[in-house]
Design a protein around this motif. Sequence first.
Motif, PDB file in Angstrom:
ATOM      1  N   UNK A   1       0.808  -1.228   0.000  1.00 32.74           N
ATOM      2  CA  UNK A   1       0.000   0.000   0.000  1.00 32.74           C
ATOM      3  C   UNK A   1       0.841   1.277   0.000  1.00 32.74           C
ATOM      4  N   UNK A   2       1.808   1.347   0.883  1.00 29.91           N
ATOM      5  CA  UNK A   2       2.467   2.625   1.150  1.00 29.91           C
ATOM      6  C   UNK A   2       3.264   3.212  -0.019  1.00 29.91           C
ATOM      7  N   UNK A   3       3.996   2.400  -0.812  1.00 26.87           N
ATOM      8  CA  UNK A   3       4.740   3.021  -1.919  1.00 26.87           C
ATOM      9  C   UNK A   3       3.854   3.745  -2.923  1.00 26.87           C
ATOM     10  N   UNK A   4       2.618   3.266  -3.116  1.00 30.25           N
ATOM     11  CA  UNK A   4       1.718   3.870  -4.100  1.00 30.25           C
ATOM     12  C   UNK A   4       0.627   4.733  -3.503  1.00 30.25           C
ATOM     13  N   UNK A   5       0.733   5.065  -2.216  1.00 30.10           N
ATOM     14  CA  UNK A   5      -0.353   5.796  -1.561  1.00 30.10           C
ATOM     15  C   UNK A   5      -0.528   7.195  -2.145  1.00 30.10           C
ATOM     16  N   UNK A   6       0.570   7.886  -2.429  1.00 28.50           N
ATOM     17  CA  UNK A   6       0.481   9.231  -3.030  1.00 28.50           C
ATOM     18  C   UNK A   6      -0.296   9.177  -4.345  1.00 28.50           C
ATOM     19  N   UNK A   7       0.071   8.226  -5.214  1.00 31.00           N
ATOM     20  CA  UNK A   7      -0.610   8.112  -6.508  1.00 31.00           C
ATOM     21  C   UNK A   7      -2.066   7.704  -6.340  1.00 31.00           C
ATOM     22  N   UNK A   8      -2.332   6.837  -5.368  1.00 32.19           N
ATOM     23  CA  UNK A   8      -3.717   6.417  -5.141  1.00 32.19           C
ATOM     24  C   UNK A   8      -4.581   7.598  -4.708  1.00 32.19           C
ATOM     25  N   UNK A   9      -4.058   8.447  -3.823  1.00 31.36           N
ATOM     26  CA  UNK A   9      -4.803   9.618  -3.369  1.00 31.36           C
ATOM     27  C   UNK A   9      -5.035  10.599  -4.522  1.00 31.36           C
ATOM     28  N   UNK A  10      -3.992  10.800  -5.346  1.00 33.79           N
ATOM     29  CA  UNK A  10      -4.152  11.693  -6.504  1.00 33.79           C
ATOM     30  C   UNK A  10      -5.155  11.119  -7.491  1.00 33.79           C
ATOM     31  N   UNK A  11      -5.169   9.786  -7.616  1.00 36.86           N
ATOM     32  CA  UNK A  11      -6.111   9.147  -8.525  1.00 36.86           C
ATOM     33  C   UNK A  11      -7.557   9.362  -8.119  1.00 36.86           C
ATOM     34  N   UNK A  12      -7.800   9.424  -6.820  1.00 46.07           N
ATOM     35  CA  UNK A  12      -9.158   9.690  -6.333  1.00 46.07           C
ATOM     36  C   UNK A  12      -9.632  11.049  -6.823  1.00 46.07           C
ATOM     37  N   UNK A  13      -8.776  12.058  -6.726  1.00 46.72           N
ATOM     38  CA  UNK A  13      -9.156  13.402  -7.186  1.00 46.72           C
ATOM     39  C   UNK A  13      -9.344  13.432  -8.693  1.00 46.72           C
ATOM     40  N   UNK A  14      -8.493  12.685  -9.419  1.00 45.71           N
ATOM     41  CA  UNK A  14      -8.576  12.685 -10.883  1.00 45.71           C
ATOM     42  C   UNK A  14      -9.899  12.116 -11.376  1.00 45.71           C
ATOM     43  N   UNK A  15     -10.476  11.185 -10.608  1.00 47.71           N
ATOM     44  CA  UNK A  15     -11.750  10.588 -11.037  1.00 47.71           C
ATOM     45  C   UNK A  15     -12.921  11.532 -10.837  1.00 47.71           C
ATOM     46  N   UNK A  16     -12.730  12.602 -10.079  1.00 49.06           N
ATOM     47  CA  UNK A  16     -13.781  13.588  -9.893  1.00 49.06           C
ATOM     48  C   UNK A  16     -14.872  13.115  -8.953  1.00 49.06           C
ATOM     49  N   UNK A  17     -15.894  13.939  -8.815  1.00 54.73           N
ATOM     50  CA  UNK A  17     -17.003  13.597  -7.933  1.00 54.73           C
ATOM     51  C   UNK A  17     -16.647  13.823  -6.477  1.00 54.73           C
ATOM     52  N   UNK A  18     -17.489  13.340  -5.579  1.00 53.20           N
ATOM     53  CA  UNK A  18     -17.261  13.485  -4.143  1.00 53.20           C
ATOM     54  C   UNK A  18     -16.137  12.545  -3.728  1.00 53.20           C
ATOM     55  N   UNK A  19     -14.997  13.110  -3.385  1.00 52.32           N
ATOM     56  CA  UNK A  19     -13.811  12.301  -3.106  1.00 52.32           C
ATOM     57  C   UNK A  19     -13.663  11.950  -1.631  1.00 52.32           C
TER      58      UNK A  19
END
Length: 276
Positions: free
Chosen positions: A121-139
């Motif tokens: 989980x931890x190595x990709x957590x930054x990208x995962x969080x940014x991906x949530x914003x990229x998908x739009x909607x209520x994050x």
Amino acid sequence: MGHSIFNPDRPYGADPDLQLLYWGKEKCAPGHSVGPGIRECYKVHFVHDGFGAVTVGERTHRLSAGEAFLIYPHAVTHYEADREAPWTYSWIAFQGAQAGAMLAETSLSPERPAFPMDLKLMPGLYDALCGVLARGGAAGLRLTALLYEFMFALTEAAPASAPTAKPPLRKQDGYVHRSIDFIHTHYGENITVTQLAAHIGLDRKYFSVLFKEALGMPPQRYLLHYRMDKACGLLGSGAYTVGEVARSVGYQDALLFSKMFKKTKGSSPKQFLPPP
């Protein structure tokens, strides 16, 4: 120079149990330092590459790729990148009425802030969080879910029953963390497993065995899934064509990209585009 991305959603309730505040990532310059100073929230730094040191009170901890450290509220902390091989790190900051109680379930304390990173989980957590914003909607809910997932991984990476001394980081884990960071940085390029192995100075076959042992899949499959996860975020934004997304995640051939996307995600890229 790194910068923080702030959670755009308001917390649920006046005093939430756990709230993500912001996150970020930075490739530090040699000798780059922060502090000594204090923070009002909890903040975790994940070391993806290089070396650095964190000092809390009279204790200094030297860290390398595959390790992390937690800054506690109101604990005077100073951290500095190595002058020869400065670290690249990402971070998340959080607070909440139950944050202290959750962290009490770990072996961490202001004087013992370092722990080995969870590989999955931890190595990709930054990208995962940014991906949530990229998908739009209520994050908000998705961001909070990732924060809870991190807290669970933290209790496993630094369990309360562990010895008080920081557990030694296996050299093999350091290699895997460096290769994961390379994938996250260069996934849009035409990279190969041979290049990954050469980047960290290992034989290709030996590197593949280490990677699969750590993550349960070979590096080529991890690269494929990471590319397709990034593609989902780009497609979902509605700002790019399938061809543009394909080239952005390392595929010059849009037809090959579409084939691999459907094989991985179960549907064509066009089905991930938002309605016009």
